[in-house]
Design an enzyme around this catalytic site. Structure first.
Site, PDB file in Angstrom:
ATOM      1  N   HIS A 156       0.852  -1.181   0.000  1.00 23.35           N
ATOM      2  CA  HIS A 156       0.000   0.000   0.000  1.00 23.35           C
ATOM      3  C   HIS A 156       0.895   1.240   0.000  1.00 23.35           C
ATOM      4  O   HIS A 156       2.031   1.192   0.502  1.00 23.35           O
ATOM      5  CB  HIS A 156      -0.905   0.004   1.245  1.00 23.35           C
ATOM      6  CG  HIS A 156      -2.038  -0.971   1.174  1.00 23.35           C
ATOM      7  ND1 HIS A 156      -3.105  -0.941   2.052  1.00 23.35           N
ATOM      8  CD2 HIS A 156      -2.286  -1.996   0.319  1.00 23.35           C
ATOM      9  CE1 HIS A 156      -3.950  -1.909   1.745  1.00 23.35           C
ATOM     10  NE2 HIS A 156      -3.471  -2.571   0.708  1.00 23.35           N
ATOM     11  N   GLU A 197       0.948   3.859   1.825  1.00 20.37           N
ATOM     12  CA  GLU A 197       1.424   4.262   3.151  1.00 20.37           C
ATOM     13  C   GLU A 197       2.604   3.402   3.612  1.00 20.37           C
ATOM     14  O   GLU A 197       3.565   3.909   4.201  1.00 20.37           O
ATOM     15  CB  GLU A 197       0.305   4.130   4.198  1.00 20.37           C
ATOM     16  CG  GLU A 197      -0.947   4.940   3.914  1.00 20.37           C
ATOM     17  CD  GLU A 197      -2.000   4.145   3.177  1.00 20.37           C
ATOM     18  OE1 GLU A 197      -1.666   3.440   2.194  1.00 20.37           O
ATOM     19  OE2 GLU A 197      -3.173   4.212   3.580  1.00 20.37           O
ATOM     20  N   CYS A 211      -6.115   1.806   5.793  1.00 12.86           N
ATOM     21  CA  CYS A 211      -6.713   0.536   6.232  1.00 12.86           C
ATOM     22  C   CYS A 211      -6.113   0.174   7.597  1.00 12.86           C
ATOM     23  O   CYS A 211      -5.162   0.807   8.054  1.00 12.86           O
ATOM     24  CB  CYS A 211      -6.441  -0.557   5.198  1.00 12.86           C
ATOM     25  SG  CYS A 211      -4.757  -1.203   5.274  1.00 12.86           S
ATOM     26  N   CYS A 252      -2.240  -0.372   7.527  1.00 14.19           N
ATOM     27  CA  CYS A 252      -1.459   0.869   7.406  1.00 14.19           C
ATOM     28  C   CYS A 252      -1.597   1.736   8.656  1.00 14.19           C
ATOM     29  O   CYS A 252      -0.621   2.365   9.077  1.00 14.19           O
ATOM     30  CB  CYS A 252      -1.890   1.634   6.166  1.00 14.19           C
ATOM     31  SG  CYS A 252      -1.471   0.770   4.638  1.00 14.19           S
TER      32      CYS A 252
END
Lengths: 149, 149
Positions: A53, A55, A83, A86
């Protein structure tokens, strides 16, 4: 004209589309110097990595750049509510402040779902500012998924 | 004599101590062939990366090895209850079954804290078997932190 860190995160999200990745971008800035430490977009499909992801990639890059597993004086700018994975990584990395764009009712972990920073077992809670450029960020995602159908 | 995947996770946890890392080990096995796909231990300090938990490294290695961001037919063996970050990554990776050792009241995210797999927004829930070799796994951690004091 200097581009703002949040605008840079949006540019990252737009760049994700070139790789046919979900358009989410993240930027980490050193709050004192206002220098950009890292920027990334989602790469889960290109890298065959469900943890890639925006992040997570931005955190790993920032830690590498600063030579520390903790980013005490850094802020994160990300186009979508992180999410739970993260959000927990943001806590572990000791991010000072989190600015995010669109809220994510289905997959978010900050203001939705497990609300990671509100858990009694969460040891570091960043300051959170949600809803930045919310429509722009959400529209990028809507358009991407509409084209997929 | 073949070593069991959980025993291999314990060996990984022991190996972590050589690197002065928190002794947590993880192994991913293809459930059909019973072949080990990946194994890893915590590397947060050596790599200056707060996301470098044993489970995250094992998932990334397994996805790379199998050429897929999803590990549908794979099981994970890990010596400590995964944290919320790792639990969410396990869900994203579509791990079939999760075997873990010691329960983690302070930092766990499976049976403790946000209980990630029980969230309404969690789209894939692995089968969970906790408490494997619980004392052995917990003692490795206790001894490590006692030596740190």
């Amino acid at each position: 004209m200097t581009i703002s860190p949040f605008q840079l995160a949006i540019e990252q999200a737009k760049a994700a589309r070139i790789h046919d990745e979900v358009p989410i971008g993240a930027v980490i800035m050193d709050a004192a110097s206002r220098k950009i430490v890292s920027s990334a977009h989602n790469l889960t499909e290109s890298r065959l990595d469900p943890t890639a992801h925006a992040e997570m990639l931005a955190i790993r890059e920032a830690c590498h750049t600063l030579g520390s597993p903790r980013l005490h004086n850094c802020d994160m700018y990300v186009t979508l509510e992180p999410c739970p994975m993260c959000a927990q990584a943001i806590s572990f990395a000791r991010i000072r402040r989190l600015y995010f764009g669109a809220y994510d009712v289905k997959g978010g972990g900050v203001e939705n779902g497990p609300r990671i920073f509100h858990q009694a077992t969460c040891h570091h809670r960043p300051e959170v500012i949600g809803g930045m450029e919310e429509t722009v960020c959400a529209d990028l995602l809507k358009q991407f998924f509409a084209e997929k159908r």
